[in-house]
Enzyme design. Structure first.
Site: not given
Ligand code: Y12
Ligand code: CO
Length: 173
Positions: A45, A50, A95-96, A137-138, A141
């Site tokens: 994701g 990000q 998380c990236l 989660h996304e 963001h």
């Protein structure tokens, strides 16, 4: 379009993303550029913020039962709104934008969202399992919220110490 993943503690990750109003070539270019970044970093994701683009857009590609992530399974979610949620589940998230750190996070078990696709068409999606977790989660963001914000005070302090050490190691390697 040259994009790079923004990493914690960069303040850009704290911006609230704005609604997408134009479903045009610029949006398509952004979504198309996000996909290889997510896949090349083993992500499932990625939110536009990000990659330093503060718009309410995210992509998801949840691995299937064989662990594969075929492009046909790619979900592009624009302007999501959660309209229903139920239950509770805990999953070890990563998380990236927070490399090398994973932690158990509590989320809703099932959710329903309304969203738009890249052409502005409206959809409703019922999600459970990993998809529901990843969407939450996304969507966080988009509000400038990171999964580490959900840690207890003690765990967050431990994280900050570990993360600083890991960042130093990565810089020197
Ligand atoms: C469940 C929980 C969280 C999500 C949000 C999406 N998260 C990711 O896609 C995380 C990916 C990730 C990939 C990593 O691998 C590389 O960077 C090569 C990674 O490893 C390191 O940082 C070393 C960490 C996270 C969805 C579903
Ligand atoms: Co993330």
């Amino acid at each position: 379009m040259k994009l790079k993943i923004v990493e914690y503690p960069d303040k850009k990750l704290r911006q609230k993303s704005v609604e997408v109003k134009n479903f045009d070539a610029k949006l398509h270019k952004l979504l198309d550029a996000m996909y290889p970044i997510m896949m090349n970093t083993n992500g499932i994701g990625l939110a536009a913020i990000q990659v330093a683009q503060p718009v309410r857009a995210l992509i998801l590609n949840i691995p299937d039962e064989d662990g594969e992530q075929p492009r046909e399974n790619l979900l592009e979610i624009i302007n999501p709104v959660m309209v229903q949620q139920a239950g509770e589940t805990v999953y070890q998230e990563g998380c990236l934008s927070v490399p090398q750190f994973y932690e158990d996070i509590k989320r809703h078990e099932t959710i329903t969202i309304n969203y738009q696709d890249r052409d502005g068409n409206t959809h409703t999606l019922d999600a459970d399992g990993l998809l529901a977790i990843a969407i939450q989660h996304e969507m966080d963001h988009l509000e400038g919220i990171l999964f580490i914000d959900k840690l207890s005070y003690a765990r967050r302090k431990k994280f900050e110490k570990e993360y600083k050490r890991l960042q130093k190691e990565r810089k020197n390697s």
